[in-house]
Design an enzyme around this catalytic site. Structure first.
Site, PDB file in Angstrom:
ATOM      1  N   PHE B 129      65.765   6.700  56.515  1.00  7.09           N
ATOM      2  CA  PHE B 129      64.738   7.567  55.972  1.00  7.09           C
ATOM      3  C   PHE B 129      64.680   7.245  54.472  1.00  7.09           C
ATOM      4  O   PHE B 129      65.698   7.269  53.783  1.00  7.09           O
ATOM      5  CB  PHE B 129      65.055   9.036  56.233  1.00  7.09           C
ATOM      6  CG  PHE B 129      63.933   9.907  55.782  1.00  7.09           C
ATOM      7  CD1 PHE B 129      62.742   9.933  56.493  1.00  7.09           C
ATOM      8  CD2 PHE B 129      64.024  10.652  54.623  1.00  7.09           C
ATOM      9  CE1 PHE B 129      61.667  10.690  56.052  1.00  7.09           C
ATOM     10  CE2 PHE B 129      62.962  11.414  54.175  1.00  7.09           C
ATOM     11  CZ  PHE B 129      61.780  11.431  54.898  1.00  7.09           C
ATOM     12  N   TYR B 226      68.241  21.986  58.414  1.00  9.95           N
ATOM     13  CA  TYR B 226      67.012  22.589  58.951  1.00  9.95           C
ATOM     14  C   TYR B 226      66.494  21.879  60.185  1.00  9.95           C
ATOM     15  O   TYR B 226      65.448  22.244  60.693  1.00  9.95           O
ATOM     16  CB  TYR B 226      65.920  22.675  57.880  1.00  9.95           C
ATOM     17  CG  TYR B 226      65.550  21.395  57.169  1.00  9.95           C
ATOM     18  CD1 TYR B 226      64.733  20.454  57.778  1.00  9.95           C
ATOM     19  CD2 TYR B 226      66.009  21.145  55.889  1.00  9.95           C
ATOM     20  CE1 TYR B 226      64.387  19.290  57.127  1.00  9.95           C
ATOM     21  CE2 TYR B 226      65.682  19.977  55.227  1.00  9.95           C
ATOM     22  CZ  TYR B 226      64.866  19.055  55.844  1.00  9.95           C
ATOM     23  OH  TYR B 226      64.538  17.899  55.189  1.00  9.95           O
ATOM     24  N   LYS B 227      67.219  20.848  60.638  1.00 10.13           N
ATOM     25  CA  LYS B 227      66.803  20.141  61.863  1.00 10.13           C
ATOM     26  C   LYS B 227      67.562  20.757  63.042  1.00 10.13           C
ATOM     27  O   LYS B 227      67.259  21.879  63.457  1.00 10.13           O
ATOM     28  CB  LYS B 227      67.053  18.648  61.699  1.00 10.13           C
ATOM     29  CG  LYS B 227      66.204  18.023  60.573  1.00 10.13           C
ATOM     30  CD  LYS B 227      66.553  16.560  60.377  1.00 10.13           C
ATOM     31  CE  LYS B 227      65.805  15.965  59.195  1.00 10.13           C
ATOM     32  NZ  LYS B 227      64.364  15.781  59.468  1.00 10.13           N
ATOM     33  N   ARG B 375      57.842  10.233  68.622  1.00 10.50           N
ATOM     34  CA  ARG B 375      59.235  10.675  68.547  1.00 10.50           C
ATOM     35  C   ARG B 375      59.371  12.019  69.244  1.00 10.50           C
ATOM     36  O   ARG B 375      58.601  12.945  68.954  1.00 10.50           O
ATOM     37  CB  ARG B 375      59.604  10.784  67.063  1.00 10.50           C
ATOM     38  CG  ARG B 375      61.078  10.854  66.789  1.00 10.50           C
ATOM     39  CD  ARG B 375      61.337  10.777  65.288  1.00 10.50           C
ATOM     40  NE  ARG B 375      60.856  11.962  64.584  1.00 10.50           N
ATOM     41  CZ  ARG B 375      61.371  12.419  63.435  1.00 10.50           C
ATOM     42  NH1 ARG B 375      62.366  11.764  62.859  1.00 10.50           N
ATOM     43  NH2 ARG B 375      60.884  13.480  62.856  1.00 10.50           N
TER      44      ARG B 375
END
Lengths: 416, 416
Positions: B129, B226-227, B375
């Site tokens: 990322f 937060y995932k 995804r």
């Protein structure tokens, strides 16, 4: 002699008194610590419920666009801009004050290093809130280029220090302890006459005093939103950059939120040509969103009127302590002259810590700062003249009854 | 042939199915994007109401002690530690993943610079990322010591690059795009055999796969909450440091929260001899507090069982796409081998963006990543086997009806 009746009269005449209704304050409390953690705007509860239930819970990932979470740093920045004499597109809300200082310090040092490579001094204040000094030390230690931090004491110290090879000066617009308020324009002039750059820490001034960052010719400013702006505990901080410096350099905390094209997932960094280049990574959306509740109240008031009332209230506090408590040994350390006074009033007293604890037990919440400083924050949007009268009466009774002698107090450990 | 009935049976037998009830999900939605923004724990609303009304509104500044706001970074860190094979006192929650990478990168580079001053290469992945690459570039550009970032491609690329003068390697434990999952222990061994240090980015693995940071001999780790951990939009990130490195150096974002004695207001920085030295400034308390709601659910489940169910669900997804959608040209880019698969499944397709939009219109929320990647995040705590069946049926119908051809879609702009 000032009387309670006089205070009641001033309250009646007060144009800003209606704003008190916008805040949720506990019953029976006189809150004189809004310069540390601002009171809660009533609206914040419903706003948080909406963000959590609807935006997060129902709309989920779609809220990045639909609720414009992505645009929050600049959308809120544009609102704060109106309180500090900045233009639209010049302010972001992001991260913390400390981190924002690192960003603008890096930029300021880079700008100066190109023009004046021999200048290696970064000026900070002995009496600054220490995190400013610590982050300068961290920066210097990281880049290892022979920079030094020089700690100064007041305006005279600044003048002397500016005779040396100064690159950057970091100053607290209003001192967190004494309430001393710098005259931004004349200080900028003084610093610029030596071709140094200035970074203003607005933590204790944004929402407390009127200012004009552009007109005064400032270079950089950072500050927090959870004090006078009532953004909520630890809400993200503000950052302003004078447009002439903005696009000159990367700031090194170059996360993807500051990229020119963040959604291209490019393999190399390219900074946005806007104030967004001072962002870094993903922001805490719930804490950030709540900032709007407090700032919106300010936008309905008027910064000039807030400042006028602030001065009346701090004058009143000082006069009443003089009138009612002169025998108890409180030494005023906040300037009497309006030009140099922020929006809190501080006294030194040998038993400052204990007296503050005794006041808190009475529902008068001020705070204590080392060494020996009682600090009383005056927030014109939710404090009135009678509140000040009552606060000083409590102080008087605390002293008359020696209440502070009889208490067992908590280990010291509070937060700016 | 896998049938719906078979999926229903697996749901019946599923030990973890009760946890779905802990989450608030919108009606009629199959949420396959929990690897981008985790679903909302039901409890989060009441917790937020309490923090806002009581802790902020009523207890005000006193909450720093009474509600232990000050202790949140380590208190929550200790909980997350249990999910990643870390000890108590080894993890903090703070700031963002990007900022935390800057902190540990600075520490890792300093450690290496003392031992191997000639080593100037920092390895990152082409396919990381991008914020990881950007912050390394920002760091290198700031310190100007001749460091270079070398972008590698996969495990073979790593082996080749490690033949050079490598100081530090930054790797994504699970790749955000492909779902490729590194074998932490063997990679650590490989990196350490060349005396380089490793930083693991756990953003797409914490809460998704089981791991043991200590046992695998990792050096540093960062990751977001937060995932998979369902901490709320942009909730602050985690940071872990191997105890042997922890107290060796300052990290340069040395704000007052990381000071040895933060309330002494000392004029010089001295780092805490604990993981708190990786903190910086004041944290966003509301966003941070909500992390506990999600993490507590994980602590009642079992990371090993979550991993087992994750593999069953991703296997099922892959098998069903093969069984139901083989004619539509989806190219699986996620590894088939369990050892190398995280908890999301990705396909490449020429019209990936449009297909994802058409699926979202049907209430099946996956996401799109450049270039051409669909995804699908598989979160075992709130997804069942029938959900996977239904999601693939929707995908099939979308393709059979060519729904993706008829849509007008938004400008691309979503968030990792």
């Amino acid at each position: 002699m000032i009387t309670r009746e006089q205070c009641l009269y001033w309250d009646q005449e007060d144009e800003l008194k209606k704003f008190k209704d916008e805040f949720a304050l506990p019953e029976g409390v006189i809150y004189l610590d809004g310069n540390s953690l601002g009171a809660r705007p009533k609206k914040s509860l419903a706003v948080a419920q909406h963000i959590i239930s609807q935006e997060w819970g129902e709309d989920l990932i779609n809220s990045w666009n639909k609720a414009d979470w992505w645009g929050l740093p600049t959308r809120l920045g544009d609102k704060v801009a109106k309180l500090i004499g900045a233009e639209q597109g010049e302010v972001v809300i992001s991260d913390s004050t400390t981190l924002n200082l690192f960003k603008v310090l890096s930029a300021a040092v880079k700008i100066q290093a190109e023009k004046f490579p021999e200048r290696k001094i970064i000026i900070a204040e002995k009496d600054a809130f220490p995190t400013d000094i610590y982050i300068i030390e961290g920066f210097i230690d990281l880049i290892q280029k022979g920079y030094q931090v020089e700690l100064i004491d007041g305006v005279e110290g600044l003048a002397r220090a500016l005779e040396k090879d100064v690159a950057v000066v970091v100053l607290s617009h209003v001192n967190y302890r004494t309430g001393y308020f710098y005259d931004m324009s004349s200080i900028n002039e003084q610093i610029h006459s030596k071709e140094a750059l200035v970074i203003w820490d607005l933590c204790h001034s944004v929402g407390a005093v009127s200012m004009d960052l552009n007109q005064s010719g400032s270079d950089f400013a950072i500050g927090c939103t959870y004090k006078y702006l009532n953004g909520g505990p630890g809400s993200p901080a503000m950052l302003w950059v004078n447009e002439k410096h903005r696009d000159q350099f990367w700031q090194p905390l170059s996360g993807w939120w500051s990229h020119k094209k963040p959604f291209d997932m490019a393999q190399h960094y390219e900074p946005a040509n806007s104030i967004r280049r001072y962002l870094c990574g993903t922001q805490p959306i719930i804490s950030m969103s709540l900032i709007e509740c407090g700032v919106d109240i300010f936008l309905h008031a008027d910064m000039q009127k807030i400042r006028e009332k602030s001065l009346k209230l701090t004058d009143l506090f000082i006069q009443l302590v003089q009138q009612e408590c002169s025998e108890f040994g409180f030494e005023l350390i906040t300037p009497l002259e309006h030009k140099y006074r922020g929006s809190h009033v501080s006294y030194r007293h040998e038993f400052g810590y204990e007296i503050i604890q005794a006041l808190i037990a009475r529902g008068v919440i001020g705070d204590y700062r080392e060494p020996g400083v009682l600090r009383f924050g005056i927030t014109p949007l939710y404090l009135g003249f009678e509140d000040i009268w009552n606060a000083v009466q409590h102080l008087k009774e605390t002293m008359l009854n020696s209440e502070w002698k009889n208490k067992r107090y908590l280990v010291r450990g509070e937060v700016t």
